[in-house]
Design a protein around this motif. Structure first.
Motif, PDB file in Angstrom:
ATOM      1  N   LEU A  82       0.735  -1.274  -0.141  1.00  0.00           N
ATOM      2  CA  LEU A  82      -0.116  -0.162   0.021  1.00  0.00           C
ATOM      3  C   LEU A  82       0.874   1.316   0.066  1.00  0.00           C
ATOM      4  CD1 LEU A  82      -2.300  -2.117   0.717  1.00  0.00           C
ATOM      5  CD2 LEU A  82      -3.171  -0.317   2.188  1.00  0.00           C
ATOM      6  N   SER A  83       1.818   1.248   0.773  1.00  0.00           N
ATOM      7  CA  SER A  83       2.741   2.364   0.963  1.00  0.00           C
ATOM      8  C   SER A  83       3.432   2.767  -0.262  1.00  0.00           C
ATOM      9  CB  SER A  83       3.811   2.323   2.105  1.00  0.00           C
ATOM     10  OG  SER A  83       4.530   3.422   2.321  1.00  0.00           O
ATOM     11  N   GLU A  84       4.017   1.690  -0.966  1.00  0.00           N
ATOM     12  CA  GLU A  84       4.936   1.757  -2.083  1.00  0.00           C
ATOM     13  C   GLU A  84       3.913   2.444  -3.253  1.00  0.00           C
ATOM     14  OE1 GLU A  84       7.751  -0.604  -4.814  1.00  0.00           O
ATOM     15  OE2 GLU A  84       7.598  -1.203  -3.085  1.00  0.00           O
ATOM     16  N   GLN A  85       3.026   1.579  -3.445  1.00  0.00           N
ATOM     17  CA  GLN A  85       1.954   1.885  -4.441  1.00  0.00           C
ATOM     18  C   GLN A  85       1.085   3.150  -4.440  1.00  0.00           C
ATOM     19  OE1 GLN A  85       2.377   0.206  -7.391  1.00  0.00           O
ATOM     20  NE2 GLN A  85       4.149  -0.887  -6.397  1.00  0.00           N
ATOM     21  N   GLY A  86       1.114   3.724  -3.176  1.00  0.00           N
ATOM     22  CA  GLY A  86       0.320   4.901  -2.978  1.00  0.00           C
ATOM     23  C   GLY A  86      -1.144   4.632  -2.753  1.00  0.00           C
ATOM     24  N   LEU A  87      -1.665   3.235  -2.367  1.00  0.00           N
ATOM     25  CA  LEU A  87      -3.064   2.895  -2.140  1.00  0.00           C
ATOM     26  C   LEU A  87      -3.428   3.196  -0.741  1.00  0.00           C
ATOM     27  CD1 LEU A  87      -2.338  -0.718  -3.818  1.00  0.00           C
ATOM     28  CD2 LEU A  87      -3.434   1.196  -4.963  1.00  0.00           C
ATOM     29  N   ASP A  88      -5.036   3.338  -0.578  1.00  0.00           N
ATOM     30  CA  ASP A  88      -5.458   3.596   0.799  1.00  0.00           C
ATOM     31  C   ASP A  88      -5.967   2.322   1.307  1.00  0.00           C
ATOM     32  OD1 ASP A  88      -5.419   6.748   0.320  1.00  0.00           O
ATOM     33  OD2 ASP A  88      -6.443   6.014  -1.349  1.00  0.00           O
ATOM     34  N   LEU A  89      -6.361   1.422   0.371  1.00  0.00           N
ATOM     35  CA  LEU A  89      -7.148   0.139   1.007  1.00  0.00           C
ATOM     36  C   LEU A  89      -6.650  -1.020  -0.079  1.00  0.00           C
ATOM     37  CD1 LEU A  89      -9.564  -0.236   3.091  1.00  0.00           C
ATOM     38  CD2 LEU A  89     -10.902   0.322   1.241  1.00  0.00           C
ATOM     39  N   ALA A  90      -6.667  -2.280   0.891  1.00  0.00           N
ATOM     40  CA  ALA A  90      -6.489  -3.543  -0.011  1.00  0.00           C
ATOM     41  C   ALA A  90      -7.619  -4.399   0.532  1.00  0.00           C
ATOM     42  CB  ALA A  90      -5.029  -4.018   0.499  1.00  0.00           C
ATOM     43  N   ILE A  91      -8.082  -5.182  -0.296  1.00  0.00           N
ATOM     44  CA  ILE A  91      -9.095  -6.289   0.223  1.00  0.00           C
ATOM     45  C   ILE A  91      -8.421  -7.341  -0.154  1.00  0.00           C
ATOM     46  CG2 ILE A  91     -11.174  -7.514  -0.606  1.00  0.00           C
ATOM     47  CD1 ILE A  91     -12.526  -4.563  -1.047  1.00  0.00           C
ATOM     48  N   ARG A  92      -8.141  -8.267   0.754  1.00  0.00           N
ATOM     49  CA  ARG A  92      -7.437  -9.432   0.589  1.00  0.00           C
ATOM     50  C   ARG A  92      -8.479 -10.710   1.312  1.00  0.00           C
ATOM     51  NH1 ARG A  92      -1.519  -7.627   2.279  1.00  0.00           N
ATOM     52  NH2 ARG A  92      -1.037  -6.133   0.624  1.00  0.00           N
TER      53      ARG A  92
END
Length: 327
Positions: A138-148
């Motif tokens: 998330l940090s590296e890709q500039g993402l706010d949210l991951a669904i796993r």
């Protein structure tokens, strides 16, 4: 922009480069070009007349002075994030872009269906969704949210997780394929042991998930009672291994072959929901549940820990949690 404001901006860029160990990664997250990031750091070095980074074509490292400067820049960036998050936390209306990553089939089959109602209620929130079966940083890709989709033990320890909905794996087949199996048996298919008999006679095969611990080995356990209600011997799972001439790493691919009568498909329940509702597929052995490698998991929404989660992110998570409960 005056010199002081420009200096602060350059310091924040420098902090991001060091944090991500990459000019390119910082450029992606800050929505700038790599050359712009490089020039920004160069201006900072020229302003102070010192070298902050040792650069090669393959790596970056801090100089001794660069390490001291980075400590201050990182604190500045941390304070700026806190102020920004606090402002978003107390805003009356969620707004802005939420960047999300989700597993491909789950995103197509379940997540996408929950978004129209969210957008109708919160039209000032834009959603940027990347569907991938590879876990993204998330940090590296500039993402706010991951669904796993995972078991609780598989969750990363450095992230905040909220459960959205359970995910089960089921065995499905076309009505015609099931009819043919029952013709071979001379009876309704009601017990995993019947699948073993069909396999020994070469009368059944499966299309299975071909990665991790999935494959063509299944453990079936009666869904009628929990181990606390029955003796341990009665609850021992029944192992069934079926021929699997084709394995895929996509539930959509498995469904496509299953719909063409190529065998029993082993898929996530959300992937088969539409075909089951329309009658194109039926669930086999509904009084039994798969355990082991095909045991139940949970779809989680994950985000980085923060004292102030942006309102746009919290609102979306709450919406998805409610959708998971209502399914």
């Amino acid at each position: 922009m005056n010199t002081e404001s420009l200096l602060v901006a350059e310091m924040l860029v420098f902090a991001k480069v060091v944090e991500l160990h990459s000019f390119a990664a910082a450029a992606r997250q800050l929505d700038l070009t790599t050359s712009a990031i490089s020039r920004s750091v160069g201006r900072l070095e020229a302003y102070w007349g010192v070298r902050l980074l040792n650069r090669t074509t393959r790596s970056l490292s801090l100089t001794e002075l660069g390490a001291e400067v980075y400590a201050g820049c990182a604190q500045l960036a941390h304070t700026a994030r806190d102020v920004h998050a606090a402002a978003g936390h107390y805003a009356d209306t969620p707004r802005g872009t939420v960047r999300i990553t989700a597993p491909a089939v789950f995103g197509d089959s379940w997540l996408a269906a929950q978004l129209p109602s969210f957008r109708r209620r919160w039209p000032e929130v834009q959603l940027s969704i990347s569907l991938s079966d590879h876990a993204q940083d998330l940090s590296e890709q500039g993402l706010d949210l991951a669904i796993r989709i995972a078991t609780p033990a598989q969750l990363p320890p450095n992230m905040v997780a909220r459960a959205l909905r359970p995910v089960g794996y089921i065995a499905v087949a076309t009505p015609q394929y099931l009819h043919d199996l029952e013709m071979h048996l001379g009876a309704p298919l009601q017990h995993p042991a019947q699948l073993l008999a069909l396999a020994r006679a070469g009368q059944v095969q499966c299309v299975a998930l071909g990665y991790g611990g999935f494959q063509n080995r299944m453990l079936w356990q009666s869904a009628e009672a929990s181990p606390a209600d029955r003796g341990a011997a009665a609850t021992e799972p029944i192992e069934v291994e079926l021929p699997a001439p084709v394995t895929l790493d996509s539930s959509n691919g498995i469904l496509s072959l299953t719909l063409q009568h190529q065998g029993i498909g082993l898929v996530a329940d959300f992937a088969a929901a539409a075909a089951l509702a329309g009658g194109a597929l039926v669930q086999l052995l509904p009084d039994w549940r798969l355990t082991g490698s095909y045991g139940q998991r949970i779809a989680y929404a994950l985000h980085m820990p923060s004292r102030h989660v942006p309102l746009k992110v919290r609102t979306l998570i709450d919406h998805l949690v409610a959708a998971g409960k209502a399914r």
